[in-house]
Motif scaffolding. Sequence first.
Motif, PDB file in Angstrom:
ATOM      1  N   PRO A 150       0.835  -1.218   0.000  1.00 33.15           N
ATOM      2  CA  PRO A 150       0.000   0.000   0.000  1.00 33.15           C
ATOM      3  C   PRO A 150       0.861   1.257   0.000  1.00 33.15           C
ATOM      4  O   PRO A 150       2.067   1.217   0.237  1.00 33.15           O
ATOM      5  N   ASP A 151       0.205   2.370  -0.257  1.00 29.09           N
ATOM      6  CA  ASP A 151       0.874   3.664  -0.241  1.00 29.09           C
ATOM      7  C   ASP A 151       1.410   3.936   1.172  1.00 29.09           C
ATOM      8  O   ASP A 151       1.036   3.271   2.136  1.00 29.09           O
ATOM      9  N   VAL A 152       2.279   4.933   1.269  1.00 31.23           N
ATOM     10  CA  VAL A 152       2.814   5.308   2.580  1.00 31.23           C
ATOM     11  C   VAL A 152       1.645   5.577   3.523  1.00 31.23           C
ATOM     12  O   VAL A 152       0.768   6.394   3.210  1.00 31.23           O
ATOM     13  N   PRO A 153       1.612   4.903   4.690  1.00 32.48           N
ATOM     14  CA  PRO A 153       0.450   5.065   5.580  1.00 32.48           C
ATOM     15  C   PRO A 153       0.402   6.457   6.179  1.00 32.48           C
ATOM     16  O   PRO A 153       1.418   7.124   6.371  1.00 32.48           O
ATOM     17  N   GLU A 154      -0.811   6.885   6.491  1.00 35.14           N
ATOM     18  CA  GLU A 154      -0.978   8.170   7.161  1.00 35.14           C
ATOM     19  C   GLU A 154      -0.547   8.042   8.615  1.00 35.14           C
ATOM     20  O   GLU A 154      -0.508   6.961   9.189  1.00 35.14           O
ATOM     21  N   VAL A 155      -0.230   9.188   9.222  1.00 35.21           N
ATOM     22  CA  VAL A 155       0.156   9.203  10.621  1.00 35.21           C
ATOM     23  C   VAL A 155      -1.013   8.721  11.470  1.00 35.21           C
ATOM     24  O   VAL A 155      -2.144   9.150  11.280  1.00 35.21           O
ATOM     25  N   LEU A 156      -0.704   7.798  12.373  1.00 34.11           N
ATOM     26  CA  LEU A 156      -1.771   7.273  13.223  1.00 34.11           C
ATOM     27  C   LEU A 156      -2.005   8.190  14.411  1.00 34.11           C
ATOM     28  O   LEU A 156      -1.113   8.908  14.865  1.00 34.11           O
ATOM     29  N   GLY A 157      -3.220   8.145  14.947  1.00 32.59           N
ATOM     30  CA  GLY A 157      -3.534   8.928  16.124  1.00 32.59           C
ATOM     31  C   GLY A 157      -3.726  10.398  15.809  1.00 32.59           C
ATOM     32  O   GLY A 157      -4.079  10.792  14.698  1.00 32.59           O
ATOM     33  N   ASP A 158      -3.467  11.229  16.812  1.00 32.59           N
ATOM     34  CA  ASP A 158      -3.714  12.667  16.693  1.00 32.59           C
ATOM     35  C   ASP A 158      -2.470  13.459  16.341  1.00 32.59           C
ATOM     36  O   ASP A 158      -2.493  14.697  16.378  1.00 32.59           O
ATOM     37  N   ASP A 159      -1.372  12.805  16.040  1.00 36.52           N
ATOM     38  CA  ASP A 159      -0.120  13.511  15.740  1.00 36.52           C
ATOM     39  C   ASP A 159      -0.253  14.235  14.403  1.00 36.52           C
ATOM     40  O   ASP A 159      -0.399  13.612  13.356  1.00 36.52           O
ATOM     41  N   PRO A 160      -0.220  15.574  14.392  1.00 31.86           N
ATOM     42  CA  PRO A 160      -0.365  16.312  13.122  1.00 31.86           C
ATOM     43  C   PRO A 160       0.893  16.174  12.276  1.00 31.86           C
ATOM     44  O   PRO A 160       1.973  16.610  12.676  1.00 31.86           O
ATOM     45  N   TRP A 161       0.769  15.573  11.113  1.00 29.97           N
ATOM     46  CA  TRP A 161       1.950  15.319  10.292  1.00 29.97           C
ATOM     47  C   TRP A 161       2.535  16.606   9.728  1.00 29.97           C
ATOM     48  O   TRP A 161       3.689  16.645   9.324  1.00 29.97           O
ATOM     49  N   GLU A 162       1.753  17.710   9.712  1.00 31.80           N
ATOM     50  CA  GLU A 162       2.252  18.962   9.139  1.00 31.80           C
ATOM     51  C   GLU A 162       3.285  19.653  10.026  1.00 31.80           C
ATOM     52  O   GLU A 162       4.060  20.480   9.566  1.00 31.80           O
ATOM     53  N   HIS A 163       3.295  19.335  11.325  1.00 30.16           N
ATOM     54  CA  HIS A 163       4.151  20.070  12.262  1.00 30.16           C
ATOM     55  C   HIS A 163       4.856  19.101  13.204  1.00 30.16           C
ATOM     56  O   HIS A 163       4.315  18.064  13.582  1.00 30.16           O
ATOM     57  N   ASP A 164       6.096  19.455  13.580  1.00 33.97           N
ATOM     58  CA  ASP A 164       6.837  18.707  14.576  1.00 33.97           C
ATOM     59  C   ASP A 164       6.620  19.329  15.947  1.00 33.97           C
ATOM     60  O   ASP A 164       6.215  20.494  16.054  1.00 33.97           O
ATOM     61  N   PRO A 165       6.899  18.590  17.020  1.00 41.55           N
ATOM     62  CA  PRO A 165       6.744  19.164  18.371  1.00 41.55           C
ATOM     63  C   PRO A 165       7.615  20.405  18.559  1.00 41.55           C
ATOM     64  O   PRO A 165       8.722  20.496  18.011  1.00 41.55           O
ATOM     65  N   LYS A 166       7.127  21.370  19.346  1.00 39.52           N
ATOM     66  CA  LYS A 166       7.865  22.605  19.564  1.00 39.52           C
ATOM     67  C   LYS A 166       9.217  22.351  20.220  1.00 39.52           C
ATOM     68  O   LYS A 166      10.184  23.077  19.981  1.00 39.52           O
ATOM     69  N   GLY A 167       9.286  21.311  21.043  1.00 38.36           N
ATOM     70  CA  GLY A 167      10.525  21.011  21.741  1.00 38.36           C
ATOM     71  C   GLY A 167      11.677  20.697  20.807  1.00 38.36           C
ATOM     72  O   GLY A 167      12.846  20.851  21.175  1.00 38.36           O
ATOM     73  N   TRP A 168      11.348  20.263  19.585  1.00 40.39           N
ATOM     74  CA  TRP A 168      12.407  19.933  18.639  1.00 40.39           C
ATOM     75  C   TRP A 168      13.137  21.175  18.134  1.00 40.39           C
ATOM     76  O   TRP A 168      14.177  21.059  17.492  1.00 40.39           O
ATOM     77  N   SER A 169      12.614  22.340  18.410  1.00 43.77           N
ATOM     78  CA  SER A 169      13.246  23.587  17.981  1.00 43.77           C
ATOM     79  C   SER A 169      13.965  24.302  19.116  1.00 43.77           C
ATOM     80  O   SER A 169      14.546  25.366  18.906  1.00 43.77           O
ATOM     81  N   GLN A 170      13.916  23.739  20.313  1.00 45.52           N
ATOM     82  CA  GLN A 170      14.516  24.390  21.471  1.00 45.52           C
ATOM     83  C   GLN A 170      15.924  23.848  21.718  1.00 45.52           C
ATOM     84  O   GLN A 170      16.124  22.632  21.765  1.00 45.52           O
ATOM     85  N   VAL A 171      16.871  24.758  21.902  1.00 42.19           N
ATOM     86  CA  VAL A 171      18.248  24.369  22.181  1.00 42.19           C
ATOM     87  C   VAL A 171      18.381  24.077  23.678  1.00 42.19           C
ATOM     88  O   VAL A 171      17.987  24.894  24.512  1.00 42.19           O
ATOM     89  N   PRO A 172      18.933  22.921  24.079  1.00 38.90           N
ATOM     90  CA  PRO A 172      19.090  22.609  25.514  1.00 38.90           C
ATOM     91  C   PRO A 172      20.011  23.600  26.213  1.00 38.90           C
ATOM     92  O   PRO A 172      20.776  24.329  25.578  1.00 38.90           O
ATOM     93  N   ASP A 173      19.966  23.586  27.537  1.00 38.29           N
ATOM     94  CA  ASP A 173      20.728  24.540  28.343  1.00 38.29           C
ATOM     95  C   ASP A 173      22.149  24.090  28.646  1.00 38.29           C
ATOM     96  O   ASP A 173      22.862  24.774  29.374  1.00 38.29           O
TER      97      ASP A 173
END
Length: 274
Positions: A150-173
């Motif tokens: 089958p084609d590439v499956p859609e993201v399961l659950g409520d995870d919005p495939w258009e956006h990554d979590p905000k934490g992935w853009s934060q630089v650690p301390d």
Amino acid sequence: MNAPSPSHLLADARTPAAASLSIILLSRGGAYTAGMTELNELASRLQTAMDAAGKSVQLVTAAYVDRAQPTLMEALDLCANAQTILILPVMVPDEASLRRWLHKLIMRWRAGQQSAQQPMPHIVFGQPLLQLQGLTELLTRTVDDALRQPDVPEVLGDDPWEHDPKGWSQVPDHQHHVLWCVGPRCAAKGALQMWPALTRAIRETPALKNSVQPLQTGCQFPCNHGPLMIVYPDGVWYGPMNAESIAPVLTRHVQDREVDEALHVHGPRCLQPN
């Protein structure tokens, strides 16, 4: 007269009994456990298939050139009682320089066996994975099966495939990064076995816990000084490290801002105060 290939240098003239065969599936390591699980499962399936074909095998085990365990040296130790050890590379691509170094590593291992007065196993390398006969035909046969998927499956659950979590853009301390080399040569010198000592030292030392981020790296090149530990942003290289030296050297560097002269390899010898 042509010189013998390194593979021939690893093998003696005996024809050992098939019942005393061990096989090492040799791969490059990685940061994720899924690939290691798959290689272990492949080793198990190969052992089952060999037994079903009437080709008795003492052991089929996975091993890694870098970044994971068991290392090739550890796998050779596991297989040391076999008359023949067959190393099957399952990594892509095959690097000639790495292969030459692996041959030297095996020669050193065999020298250790001689000093321990152990029987000398017959050690041979299989063909690199991409050079295997029949590989093209095997891939050709998989095309039809793949096209029925089958084609590439859609993201399961409520995870919005258009956006990554905000934490992935934060630089650690973290104020310091510790680069721990797990390239092939440092891995052969025990760097992988020492990694838990590094993470434990950071986790259990208050002065390090929230200010130091440990990172595994590939080969840093001055291999004779390995296992290597490099502390940034100061750019100080330490080696050869051992499990007992990690915590005191790192604590002295980060908390006291002093360089351990005995293990200093490269970089500044005087550090700016925090």
